[in-house]
Design a protein around this motif. Structure first.
Motif, mmCIF file in Angstrom:
data_model
loop_
_atom_site.group_PDB
_atom_site.id
_atom_site.type_symbol
_atom_site.label_atom_id
_atom_site.label_comp_id
_atom_site.label_asym_id
_atom_site.label_seq_id
_atom_site.Cartn_x
_atom_site.Cartn_y
_atom_site.Cartn_z
ATOM 1 N N ASN A 77 -5.728 -1.945 7.990
ATOM 2 C CA ASN A 77 -5.530 -1.289 6.695
ATOM 3 C C ASN A 77 -4.065 -0.935 6.468
ATOM 4 O O ASN A 77 -3.546 -1.105 5.357
ATOM 5 C CB ASN A 77 -6.400 -0.038 6.603
ATOM 6 N N TRP A 78 -3.404 -0.453 7.507
ATOM 7 C CA TRP A 78 -1.999 -0.080 7.363
ATOM 8 C C TRP A 78 -1.140 -1.313 7.103
ATOM 9 O O TRP A 78 -0.242 -1.298 6.262
ATOM 10 C CB TRP A 78 -1.526 0.668 8.602
ATOM 11 N N GLY A 79 -1.440 -2.400 7.791
ATOM 12 C CA GLY A 79 -0.703 -3.645 7.541
ATOM 13 C C GLY A 79 -0.895 -4.133 6.120
ATOM 14 O O GLY A 79 0.058 -4.569 5.457
ATOM 15 N N SER A 80 -2.122 -4.048 5.617
ATOM 16 C CA SER A 80 -2.392 -4.471 4.235
ATOM 17 C C SER A 80 -1.637 -3.593 3.242
ATOM 18 O O SER A 80 -1.090 -4.097 2.251
ATOM 19 C CB SER A 80 -3.891 -4.422 3.954
ATOM 20 N N PHE A 81 -1.590 -2.299 3.506
ATOM 21 C CA PHE A 81 -0.830 -1.389 2.648
ATOM 22 C C PHE A 81 0.641 -1.786 2.640
ATOM 23 O O PHE A 81 1.267 -1.885 1.583
ATOM 24 C CB PHE A 81 -0.989 0.057 3.139
ATOM 25 N N ARG A 82 1.190 -2.024 3.811
ATOM 26 C CA ARG A 82 2.615 -2.386 3.910
ATOM 27 C C ARG A 82 2.889 -3.718 3.200
ATOM 28 O O ARG A 82 3.887 -3.856 2.507
ATOM 29 C CB ARG A 82 3.045 -2.431 5.369
ATOM 30 N N MET A 83 1.980 -4.677 3.349
ATOM 31 C CA MET A 83 2.168 -5.973 2.714
ATOM 32 C C MET A 83 2.162 -5.838 1.192
ATOM 33 O O MET A 83 2.983 -6.448 0.505
ATOM 34 C CB MET A 83 1.089 -6.960 3.173
ATOM 35 N N LYS A 84 1.274 -5.027 0.658
ATOM 36 C CA LYS A 84 1.210 -4.820 -0.794
ATOM 37 C C LYS A 84 2.477 -4.167 -1.326
ATOM 38 O O LYS A 84 2.822 -4.340 -2.483
ATOM 39 C CB LYS A 84 -0.010 -3.964 -1.151
ATOM 40 N N ARG A 85 3.155 -3.400 -0.481
ATOM 41 C CA ARG A 85 4.413 -2.753 -0.879
ATOM 42 C C ARG A 85 5.620 -3.661 -0.676
ATOM 43 O O ARG A 85 6.751 -3.243 -0.871
ATOM 44 C CB ARG A 85 4.607 -1.466 -0.085
ATOM 45 N N GLY A 86 5.381 -4.891 -0.217
ATOM 46 C CA GLY A 86 6.471 -5.816 0.020
ATOM 47 C C GLY A 86 7.152 -5.615 1.360
ATOM 48 O O GLY A 86 8.233 -6.154 1.600
ATOM 49 N N GLU A 87 6.522 -4.851 2.240
ATOM 50 C CA GLU A 87 7.058 -4.606 3.574
ATOM 51 C C GLU A 87 6.374 -5.541 4.572
ATOM 52 O O GLU A 87 5.312 -6.084 4.304
ATOM 53 C CB GLU A 87 6.809 -3.151 3.983
ATOM 54 N N SER A 88 6.968 -5.693 5.726
ATOM 55 C CA SER A 88 6.390 -6.551 6.754
ATOM 56 C C SER A 88 5.213 -5.859 7.446
ATOM 57 O O SER A 88 5.361 -4.749 7.957
ATOM 58 C CB SER A 88 7.437 -6.910 7.806
ATOM 59 N N PRO A 89 4.077 -6.550 7.510
ATOM 60 C CA PRO A 89 2.929 -6.024 8.244
ATOM 61 C C PRO A 89 2.829 -6.581 9.663
ATOM 62 O O PRO A 89 1.812 -6.409 10.327
ATOM 63 C CB PRO A 89 1.751 -6.527 7.398
#
Length: 170
Positions: free
Chosen positions: A96-108
């Motif tokens: 879930n945290w990786g998906s959140f980061r990916m949606k923000r344009g950050e590396s998951p």
């Protein structure tokens, strides 16, 4: 039970924060009385995961809740190292945290690597867990999508995901 109440309240569109806070307080008290309860650490980790998910769905940063959930699952694993449930729960937090980061344009990348590792440990303990095979396949799929967005060739990641999905339905 408060975890379930919090989810019911959230599903109605209301803020479950006070219910989650009360559930965490209940687990804190349980852990004061039984500090070696892996189940209490896992329960509190689940509540913190759900609270983080609620925050994420509202567009807020779930990081603090997810960090605490990861710590709780880690404590549970120190007490009960062969707990497939704890590895699965922590893997879900990382997913879930990786998906959140990916949606923000950050590396998951870090979160997805940890999730794949935790699901792998779940499968070492219970190779017949269709849920773990599916979750690992989902993470690998998302990871491949991220890598493709970065101009990388995600071929092997997608192949690994497909193998996980095939195993899940076998």
């Amino acid at each position: 039970l408060r975890t379930n109440w919090g989810n019911s309240i959230m599903n109605r569109g209301e803020d479950p924060g006070s219910v989650y806070a009360d559930a965490i307080a209940d687990y804190d008290k349980t852990l004061e009385l039984s500090p070696a309860s892996a189940e209490a650490f896992m329960g509190r980790g689940k509540v913190r995961t759900n609270w983080g998910n609620f925050r994420m769905n509202r567009g807020e940063n779930p990081g603090p809740s997810y960090r605490e959930a990861i710590a709780d699952y880690g404590r549970a694993l120190k007490l009960k190292p062969a707990s497939a449930e704890a590895f699965m729960g922590r893997g879900l937090v990382f997913t879930n945290w990786g998906s959140f980061r990916m949606k923000r344009g950050e590396s998951p990348e870090l979160e997805y690597a940890e999730a794949v590792s935790d699901y792998g440990k779940t499968l070492e303990l219970n190779a017949e867990s269709g849920e773990a095979w599916m979750r690992r396949g989902d993470v690998r799929t998302n990871w491949g999508v991220f890598r493709r967005s970065q101009g990388e060739n995600p071929g092997q990641v997608f192949q690994d995901a497909l193998a996980d999905f095939n195993r899940a339905v076998a």
